[in-house]
Design a protein around this motif. Structure first.
Motif, PDB file in Angstrom:
ATOM      1  N   LYS A  33       0.842  -1.198   0.000  1.00 54.29           N
ATOM      2  CA  LYS A  33       0.000   0.000   0.000  1.00 54.29           C
ATOM      3  C   LYS A  33       0.880   1.253   0.000  1.00 54.29           C
ATOM      4  O   LYS A  33       2.098   1.185   0.160  1.00 54.29           O
ATOM      5  N   ALA A  34       0.215   2.411  -0.179  1.00 55.60           N
ATOM      6  CA  ALA A  34       0.904   3.712  -0.200  1.00 55.60           C
ATOM      7  C   ALA A  34       2.038   3.712  -1.216  1.00 55.60           C
ATOM      8  O   ALA A  34       3.169   4.105  -0.922  1.00 55.60           O
ATOM      9  N   PHE A  56      -1.148  -9.952  -2.674  1.00 55.18           N
ATOM     10  CA  PHE A  56      -0.739  -8.628  -2.226  1.00 55.18           C
ATOM     11  C   PHE A  56      -1.885  -7.978  -1.449  1.00 55.18           C
ATOM     12  O   PHE A  56      -3.054  -8.297  -1.645  1.00 55.18           O
ATOM     13  N   PHE A  57      -1.501  -7.013  -0.602  1.00 56.58           N
ATOM     14  CA  PHE A  57      -2.482  -6.216   0.141  1.00 56.58           C
ATOM     15  C   PHE A  57      -2.207  -4.744  -0.105  1.00 56.58           C
ATOM     16  O   PHE A  57      -1.054  -4.290  -0.038  1.00 56.58           O
ATOM     17  N   VAL A  58      -3.283  -4.002  -0.383  1.00 60.30           N
ATOM     18  CA  VAL A  58      -3.222  -2.546  -0.497  1.00 60.30           C
ATOM     19  C   VAL A  58      -4.353  -1.960   0.341  1.00 60.30           C
ATOM     20  O   VAL A  58      -5.196  -2.689   0.868  1.00 60.30           O
ATOM     21  N   ALA A  59      -4.381  -0.641   0.459  1.00 58.73           N
ATOM     22  CA  ALA A  59      -5.357  -0.009   1.337  1.00 58.73           C
ATOM     23  C   ALA A  59      -6.712   0.186   0.670  1.00 58.73           C
ATOM     24  O   ALA A  59      -7.746  -0.063   1.281  1.00 58.73           O
ATOM     25  N   VAL A  60      -6.703   0.658  -0.572  1.00 60.35           N
ATOM     26  CA  VAL A  60      -7.948   1.059  -1.237  1.00 60.35           C
ATOM     27  C   VAL A  60      -7.966   0.529  -2.670  1.00 60.35           C
ATOM     28  O   VAL A  60      -6.917   0.199  -3.241  1.00 60.35           O
ATOM     29  N   PRO A  61      -9.146   0.443  -3.294  1.00 64.52           N
ATOM     30  CA  PRO A  61      -9.231  -0.117  -4.647  1.00 64.52           C
ATOM     31  C   PRO A  61      -8.399   0.625  -5.675  1.00 64.52           C
ATOM     32  O   PRO A  61      -7.876   0.000  -6.622  1.00 64.52           O
ATOM     33  N   GLU A  62      -8.284   1.941  -5.560  1.00 66.47           N
ATOM     34  CA  GLU A  62      -7.486   2.686  -6.535  1.00 66.47           C
ATOM     35  C   GLU A  62      -6.045   2.194  -6.554  1.00 66.47           C
ATOM     36  O   GLU A  62      -5.416   2.091  -7.624  1.00 66.47           O
ATOM     37  N   GLU A  63      -5.492   1.886  -5.379  1.00 65.50           N
ATOM     38  CA  GLU A  63      -4.149   1.311  -5.328  1.00 65.50           C
ATOM     39  C   GLU A  63      -4.135  -0.076  -5.972  1.00 65.50           C
ATOM     40  O   GLU A  63      -3.178  -0.447  -6.667  1.00 65.50           O
ATOM     41  N   GLY A  64      -5.186  -0.833  -5.725  1.00 63.97           N
ATOM     42  CA  GLY A  64      -5.267  -2.162  -6.313  1.00 63.97           C
ATOM     43  C   GLY A  64      -5.295  -2.130  -7.820  1.00 63.97           C
ATOM     44  O   GLY A  64      -4.702  -2.992  -8.493  1.00 63.97           O
ATOM     45  N   ALA A  65      -5.991  -1.141  -8.396  1.00 65.15           N
ATOM     46  CA  ALA A  65      -6.066  -1.035  -9.851  1.00 65.15           C
ATOM     47  C   ALA A  65      -4.695  -0.741 -10.440  1.00 65.15           C
ATOM     48  O   ALA A  65      -4.304  -1.318 -11.473  1.00 65.15           O
ATOM     49  N   ILE A  79      -7.930  -5.789  -0.541  1.00 68.78           N
ATOM     50  CA  ILE A  79      -8.177  -4.380  -0.218  1.00 68.78           C
ATOM     51  C   ILE A  79      -8.577  -4.274   1.244  1.00 68.78           C
ATOM     52  O   ILE A  79      -9.652  -4.726   1.646  1.00 68.78           O
ATOM     53  N   PHE A  80      -7.730  -3.663   2.065  1.00 65.77           N
ATOM     54  CA  PHE A  80      -8.010  -3.547   3.494  1.00 65.77           C
ATOM     55  C   PHE A  80      -9.291  -2.764   3.784  1.00 65.77           C
ATOM     56  O   PHE A  80      -9.997  -3.044   4.743  1.00 65.77           O
ATOM     57  N   ALA A  81      -9.600  -1.748   2.963  1.00 64.20           N
ATOM     58  CA  ALA A  81     -10.763  -0.897   3.231  1.00 64.20           C
ATOM     59  C   ALA A  81     -12.079  -1.591   2.955  1.00 64.20           C
ATOM     60  O   ALA A  81     -13.141  -1.071   3.298  1.00 64.20           O
ATOM     61  N   GLY A 206       4.901  -6.040   5.795  1.00 61.67           N
ATOM     62  CA  GLY A 206       4.920  -4.748   5.129  1.00 61.67           C
ATOM     63  C   GLY A 206       6.264  -4.072   5.344  1.00 61.67           C
ATOM     64  O   GLY A 206       7.197  -4.253   4.579  1.00 61.67           O
ATOM     65  N   ILE A 207       6.404  -3.320   6.431  1.00 58.07           N
ATOM     66  CA  ILE A 207       7.580  -2.481   6.648  1.00 58.07           C
ATOM     67  C   ILE A 207       8.879  -3.275   6.618  1.00 58.07           C
ATOM     68  O   ILE A 207       9.912  -2.778   6.165  1.00 58.07           O
ATOM     69  N   GLY A 208       8.860  -4.517   7.069  1.00 64.15           N
ATOM     70  CA  GLY A 208      10.086  -5.314   7.060  1.00 64.15           C
ATOM     71  C   GLY A 208      10.632  -5.549   5.665  1.00 64.15           C
ATOM     72  O   GLY A 208      11.847  -5.726   5.488  1.00 64.15           O
ATOM     73  N   LEU A 209       9.767  -5.559   4.657  1.00 66.11           N
ATOM     74  CA  LEU A 209      10.227  -5.726   3.283  1.00 66.11           C
ATOM     75  C   LEU A 209      11.086  -4.557   2.838  1.00 66.11           C
ATOM     76  O   LEU A 209      11.986  -4.712   2.004  1.00 66.11           O
TER      77      LEU A 209
END
Length: 345
Positions: A33-34, A56-65, A79-81, A206-209
């Protein structure tokens, strides 16, 4: 060039994923995400997919697209949201898997996309996203008999291994999910490091990557260098920057560099941060402004063309500590003006 250089080591990124993957006997996914934590989701996503990431995980659909266009159709993007009003077409067209957070979201999803996969997020004590225990009990049978791909929750204090909240949430997750026939996930980076009882069927680092704490053995992934635009001589008693924030106590050479708070170099770094010339620290002086920072290069053996902000001598977490924040914020604030350079993978 007058813009900074953000160099991203994709080999280090994938090595970090492999190291975290080796700590478990379950599937290891990736949170991107982000914009891939500020490093560019297209390049990050493709490198991780080649390394073996299938989800994969992202926050919102726009990121997923955006990610879908980068990695193609053969991975799952969660999508977490969840499934918000107005997102149905994008979820369907981009083959996204929403993590359902409310009873209303589940109703919307099953009515609009009855055969489309989804996951469920449970609240085990963080009080941020997810169904609480009574809500889950009321709809679990319905959800679990549909195309539910995952049941997950998120740890609030995993970066503090001895915090009692970790055990409390683990016990609550067991209470809410033991006996279900759907894969379960509780651990992000910190949860992986807590040990096997937190791993369940899937982990989501996430952050560890990206080289950040709490994964102490992570390789650095991001390197940030800023070009010097000008060097000037400053006499004793002269001041530098807004509000006369720094006064020369000796004849000094002051370098002005391209980069500021518009580029993610928070104004809080004005209070004593360092830049680096090789292994030699160079003090940042005066205030960080929107586009420029100033550094005292008097003690360098030569006038520099570039100074480093992130690298082997100053990790993202060390810079964050100087700013009174966390590595997540430093990475995700890196601005669009940097020229991004990728190596490896």
């Amino acid at each position: 060039m007058s813009t900074g250089f953000l160099s991203v080591d994709l080999d280090a990124l994938t090595a970090n994923w492999r190291s975290l993957d080796a700590m478990t006997d379950v599937e290891t996914c990736a949170v991107v995400k982000a914009d891939g934590y500020g490093l560019g989701v297209a390049k990050v996503g493709r490198a991780l997919m080649k390394a073996g990431v299938k989800r994969f995980f992202v926050a919102v659909p726009e990121e997923g697209a955006i990610l879908r266009h980068a990695v193609g159709p053969n991975v799952e993007i969660c999508i977490f949201a969840g499934h918000m009003r107005g997102d149905t077409d994008m979820i369907a067209d981009m083959m996204l898997t929403p993590m359902i957070n409310t009873i209303g979201q589940l109703t919307r999803h099953l009515e609009a996309l009855p055969d489309h996969p989804f996951g469920v997020q449970l609240d085990t004590g963080m009080n941020r996203l997810g169904l609480e225990i009574d809500e889950w009990a009321s709809i679990a049978e319905i959800a679990l008999t549909q195309n539910c791909r995952l049941v997950m929750s998120h740890l609030a204090c995993a970066d503090t291994p001895d915090h009692p909240m970790n055990r409390k949430q683990l016990d609550q997750f067991h209470l809410m999910t033991d006996g279900i026939n759907v894969p379960r996930s509780l651990a992000a980076t910190g949860g992986i490091l807590l040990g096997p009882e937190y791993h369940f069927d899937m982990t989501r680092p996430g952050i560890g990557l990206y080289g950040g704490a709490p994964f102490a053995d992570a390789l650095p992934v991001a390197y940030l260098d800023l070009p010097v635009i000008q060097v000037r001589d400053v006499e004793i008693g002269e001041t530098v920057g807004y509000a006369n924030a720094w006064t020369a106590q000796r004849p000094s050479k002051i370098a002005t560099l391209s980069g500021g708070y518009a580029d993610g170099l928070t104004r809080a770094l004005s209070a004593g941060a360092n830049l680096w010339h090789g292994a030699q620290p160079v003090p940042l002086v005066g205030r960080v402004s929107m586009d420029l920072i100033t550094a005292d290069v008097t003690d360098l053996p030569e006038l520099p063309g570039v100074l480093s902000v992130l690298g082997l001598d100053q990790t993202v977490d060390e810079l964050a500590a100087r700013a009174g924040t966390i590595g997540y914020e430093i990475l995700t604030s890196l601005g669009p003006r940097y020229e991004r350079r990728y190596s490896g993978a």
